[in-house]
Design a protein around this motif. Structure first.
Motif, PDB file in Angstrom:
ATOM      1  N   GLU A  38     -88.430 -10.379 -47.457  1.00  0.00           N
ATOM      2  CA  GLU A  38     -89.412  -9.292 -47.523  1.00  0.00           C
ATOM      3  C   GLU A  38     -90.515  -9.449 -46.486  1.00  0.00           C
ATOM      4  N   LYS A  39     -90.817 -10.679 -46.124  1.00  0.00           N
ATOM      5  CA  LYS A  39     -91.840 -10.884 -45.084  1.00  0.00           C
ATOM      6  C   LYS A  39     -91.401 -10.248 -43.773  1.00  0.00           C
ATOM      7  N   LEU A  40     -90.100 -10.309 -43.489  1.00  0.00           N
ATOM      8  CA  LEU A  40     -89.594  -9.715 -42.258  1.00  0.00           C
ATOM      9  C   LEU A  40     -89.565  -8.193 -42.344  1.00  0.00           C
ATOM     10  N   THR A  41     -89.109  -7.658 -43.452  1.00  0.00           N
ATOM     11  CA  THR A  41     -89.061  -6.196 -43.580  1.00  0.00           C
ATOM     12  C   THR A  41     -90.470  -5.593 -43.586  1.00  0.00           C
ATOM     13  N   ASN A  42     -91.434  -6.310 -44.116  1.00  0.00           N
ATOM     14  CA  ASN A  42     -92.820  -5.823 -44.074  1.00  0.00           C
ATOM     15  C   ASN A  42     -93.336  -5.774 -42.641  1.00  0.00           C
ATOM     16  N   ILE A  43     -92.969  -6.759 -41.843  1.00  0.00           N
ATOM     17  CA  ILE A  43     -93.362  -6.748 -40.429  1.00  0.00           C
ATOM     18  C   ILE A  43     -92.764  -5.533 -39.725  1.00  0.00           C
ATOM     19  N   VAL A  44     -91.486  -5.269 -39.987  1.00  0.00           N
ATOM     20  CA  VAL A  44     -90.824  -4.129 -39.355  1.00  0.00           C
ATOM     21  C   VAL A  44     -91.482  -2.818 -39.771  1.00  0.00           C
ATOM     22  N   ALA A  45     -91.793  -2.684 -41.053  1.00  0.00           N
ATOM     23  CA  ALA A  45     -92.417  -1.451 -41.548  1.00  0.00           C
ATOM     24  C   ALA A  45     -93.753  -1.197 -40.848  1.00  0.00           C
ATOM     25  N   ARG A  46     -94.523  -2.239 -40.657  1.00  0.00           N
ATOM     26  CA  ARG A  46     -95.800  -2.083 -39.969  1.00  0.00           C
ATOM     27  C   ARG A  46     -95.601  -1.749 -38.494  1.00  0.00           C
ATOM     28  N   LEU A  47     -94.685  -2.470 -37.845  1.00  0.00           N
ATOM     29  CA  LEU A  47     -94.476  -2.266 -36.411  1.00  0.00           C
ATOM     30  C   LEU A  47     -93.941  -0.877 -36.088  1.00  0.00           C
ATOM     31  N   ALA A  48     -93.228  -0.282 -37.032  1.00  0.00           N
ATOM     32  CA  ALA A  48     -92.635   1.040 -36.779  1.00  0.00           C
ATOM     33  C   ALA A  48     -93.689   2.079 -36.402  1.00  0.00           C
ATOM     34  N   LYS A  49     -94.919   1.849 -36.828  1.00  0.00           N
ATOM     35  CA  LYS A  49     -95.994   2.808 -36.547  1.00  0.00           C
ATOM     36  C   LYS A  49     -96.865   2.374 -35.368  1.00  0.00           C
ATOM     37  N   GLU A  50     -96.466   1.276 -34.727  1.00  0.00           N
ATOM     38  CA  GLU A  50     -97.255   0.773 -33.613  1.00  0.00           C
ATOM     39  C   GLU A  50     -96.560   1.072 -32.281  1.00  0.00           C
ATOM     40  N   ASP A  51     -97.255   0.776 -31.203  1.00  0.00           N
ATOM     41  CA  ASP A  51     -96.747   1.087 -29.868  1.00  0.00           C
ATOM     42  C   ASP A  51     -95.828  -0.037 -29.381  1.00  0.00           C
ATOM     43  N   VAL A  52     -94.612  -0.071 -29.954  1.00  0.00           N
ATOM     44  CA  VAL A  52     -93.680  -1.162 -29.648  1.00  0.00           C
ATOM     45  C   VAL A  52     -92.282  -0.620 -29.327  1.00  0.00           C
ATOM     46  N   HIS A  53     -92.210   0.616 -28.874  1.00  0.00           N
ATOM     47  CA  HIS A  53     -90.912   1.283 -28.807  1.00  0.00           C
ATOM     48  C   HIS A  53     -90.386   1.508 -27.388  1.00  0.00           C
ATOM     49  N   GLN A  54     -90.987   0.872 -26.406  1.00  0.00           N
ATOM     50  CA  GLN A  54     -90.520   1.031 -25.035  1.00  0.00           C
ATOM     51  C   GLN A  54     -89.831  -0.264 -24.570  1.00  0.00           C
ATOM     52  N   TYR A  55     -89.282  -0.210 -23.364  1.00  0.00           N
ATOM     53  CA  TYR A  55     -88.566  -1.373 -22.843  1.00  0.00           C
ATOM     54  C   TYR A  55     -89.422  -2.636 -22.880  1.00  0.00           C
ATOM     55  N   THR A  56     -88.782  -3.726 -23.229  1.00  0.00           N
ATOM     56  CA  THR A  56     -89.385  -5.037 -23.012  1.00  0.00           C
ATOM     57  C   THR A  56     -88.897  -5.542 -21.651  1.00  0.00           C
ATOM     58  N   PRO A  57     -89.466  -6.638 -21.143  1.00  0.00           N
ATOM     59  CA  PRO A  57     -88.926  -7.214 -19.903  1.00  0.00           C
ATOM     60  C   PRO A  57     -87.446  -7.572 -20.066  1.00  0.00           C
ATOM     61  N   MET A  58     -86.729  -7.569 -18.965  1.00  0.00           N
ATOM     62  CA  MET A  58     -85.287  -7.775 -19.007  1.00  0.00           C
ATOM     63  C   MET A  58     -84.904  -9.083 -19.708  1.00  0.00           C
ATOM     64  N   SER A  59     -85.632 -10.141 -19.476  1.00  0.00           N
ATOM     65  CA  SER A  59     -85.291 -11.444 -20.062  1.00  0.00           C
ATOM     66  C   SER A  59     -85.630 -11.537 -21.539  1.00  0.00           C
ATOM     67  N   GLY A  60     -86.529 -10.681 -21.984  1.00  0.00           N
ATOM     68  CA  GLY A  60     -86.949 -10.721 -23.373  1.00  0.00           C
ATOM     69  C   GLY A  60     -88.457 -10.559 -23.497  1.00  0.00           C
ATOM     70  N   TYR A  61     -88.893 -10.195 -24.688  1.00  0.00           N
ATOM     71  CA  TYR A  61     -90.313 -10.075 -25.004  1.00  0.00           C
ATOM     72  C   TYR A  61     -90.967 -11.435 -24.790  1.00  0.00           C
ATOM     73  N   SER A  62     -92.003 -11.487 -23.978  1.00  0.00           N
ATOM     74  CA  SER A  62     -92.547 -12.770 -23.525  1.00  0.00           C
ATOM     75  C   SER A  62     -93.006 -13.651 -24.682  1.00  0.00           C
ATOM     76  N   THR A  63     -93.613 -13.045 -25.687  1.00  0.00           N
ATOM     77  CA  THR A  63     -94.069 -13.839 -26.837  1.00  0.00           C
ATOM     78  C   THR A  63     -92.881 -14.433 -27.583  1.00  0.00           C
ATOM     79  N   LEU A  64     -91.796 -13.658 -27.711  1.00  0.00           N
ATOM     80  CA  LEU A  64     -90.609 -14.173 -28.375  1.00  0.00           C
ATOM     81  C   LEU A  64     -90.008 -15.329 -27.581  1.00  0.00           C
ATOM     82  N   LEU A  65     -89.956 -15.207 -26.267  1.00  0.00           N
ATOM     83  CA  LEU A  65     -89.430 -16.297 -25.451  1.00  0.00           C
ATOM     84  C   LEU A  65     -90.233 -17.579 -25.666  1.00  0.00           C
ATOM     85  N   SER A  66     -91.531 -17.457 -25.744  1.00  0.00           N
ATOM     86  CA  SER A  66     -92.383 -18.629 -25.992  1.00  0.00           C
ATOM     87  C   SER A  66     -92.120 -19.214 -27.381  1.00  0.00           C
TER      88      SER A  66
END
Length: 375
Positions: A38-66
């Motif tokens: 549920e912690k993960l689905t809650n994150i997704v529910a919140r992010l769905a309304k945020e500005d996160v819907h465009q391309y990430t860098p080709m190698s991956g989202y920089s924070t995720l890579l870190s």
């Protein structure tokens, strides 16, 4: 004219469709049926309304890579460079395809250990290269003498899968020592290490290629968030490789998918701060032990299961049918779907073994076991 003339519909698709058609319990395809954290689905529910819907860098989202680099350091005490040695992929399969297409050339040979996951061979063939299929021992340990004999001047890559799908076996320290000596003889051979079940091992600790310093400069590691966090439908995995190999892989990756979907990458990057991956093994061990207990009084013989969420069983005491026919009858007559192990072999080797997925809720396992114990 087909470029893959002998490739037909995947056995996973065939058995899952039959399971649906006959309303059978699907223990064939490797996907969990219990709720996502549920912690993960809650994150997704919140992010769905945020500005996160465009391309990430080709190698991956920089924070995720870190965060991946931090995860690898915590898990294996290995330091990787996020910008040069990591790549987020559209699932492990896409990562495997991109790796093989980037690094294997016409007439190269790629060693594949059978029984093997069915996505390894196709990209080799698409490179106009030669897949060399080598059977493991019947107890699914590597036959290193047989493997060494398969090496030639044309060998470009060897693929290992650890923990192993479909058998649930894991490689031990001696296996890695032999592999290291073998690859010292063949300095140009690349190791593709499929470790998507790396956090799902039980009594024996998983030995990762990450921890083998002699192999790091020639290895492409494949990991899967889908497997680790039971979110298989998200299709998010990642590769780890030295920069000189990753540079070539990225050239292919950018034209296969360019970048992986943004919201899942950002959600996983946040979730990694909240989850303890080292607890996954004990969670799935409880599932394994419960399923094995439920089948203890059946006519099936349970094989060892050291990792993954798959249990291999022998039906030799039940039927002389080949394993494909037995699995089909298991669906039509008893309402349980499994995977025949022979389909993981190049030559269709049939040892009267089938594979069940125990990544299911207890109610599903109980009903499936009731039906199986009635055979």
């Amino acid at each position: 004219m087909s470029k893959l003339p002998h490739i037909t519909t995947s056995i996973f698709s065939v058995m899952s469709k039959m399971a649906s058609d006959y309303n059978a319990i699907n223990l064939a395809q490797g996907f969990p049926n219990f709720p996502v954290d549920e912690k993960l689905t809650n994150i997704v529910a919140r992010l769905a309304k945020e500005d996160v819907h465009q391309y990430t860098p080709m190698s991956g989202y920089s924070t995720l890579l870190s965060k991946i680099a931090t995860l690898i350091q915590k898990s294996y005490n290995r330091i990787v460079q996020p910008e040069n040695e990591l790549l987020v992929t559209a699932g492990a399969t896409q990562g495997i395809f991109a790796t093989i297409l980037a690094l294997v050339k016409t007439n190269d040979e790629v060693l594949i250990l059978d029984p093997s996951y069915d996505c390894y061979e196709s990209p080799v063939l698409l490179c106009n290269a030669k897949p060399v299929r080598i059977a493991l021992n019947d107890d699914y340990t590597p036959n290193w003498e047989r493997i060494e004999k398969a090496f030639t001047s044309k060998t470009k890559m060897i693929i290992i899968n650890n923990p192993h799908n479909p058998t649930g076996k894991i490689l031990n320290k001696t296996d890695f020592e032999v592999l290291e000596k073998l690859l010292q003889k063949y300095q140009d051979v690349i190791l593709l290490s499929d470790e998507v079940y790396e956090y799902i091992t039980f009594e024996e600790q998983h030995i990762s290629t990450h921890s083998r310093k002699k192999l790091l400069n020639r290895t492409v590691m494949v990991s899967s968030f889908g497997k680790s966090f039971h979110i298989t439908g998200w299709k998010v995995g990642y590769l780890v490789a030295p920069e000189f190999l990753m540079r070539e892989i990225k050239k292919v990756h950018q034209f296969m998918v360019f970048s992986v979907n943004s919201i899942s990458q950002i959600a996983i990057s946040e979730y990694l701060d909240l989850v303890l991956v080292d607890e996954l093994g004990s969670f799935y061990q409880q599932k394994r032990d419960y399923f094995r207990k439920l089948l203890a009084n059946s006519r099936f013989e349970l094989m060892s299961c050291e990792g993954t969420y798959f249990q291999v069983v022998s039906y030799a005491a039940i039927s002389d049918e080949n394993d494909v026919d037995f699995c089909k009858r298991l669906i039509t007559e008893f309402g349980v779907a499994a995977i025949p192990i022979s389909t993981f072999y190049a030559d269709g080797k049939d040892l009267k073994l089938i594979r069940f997925c125990f990544a299911k809720d207890n109610g599903t396992l109980e009903e499936a076991a009731k039906r199986l114990c009635g055979i």
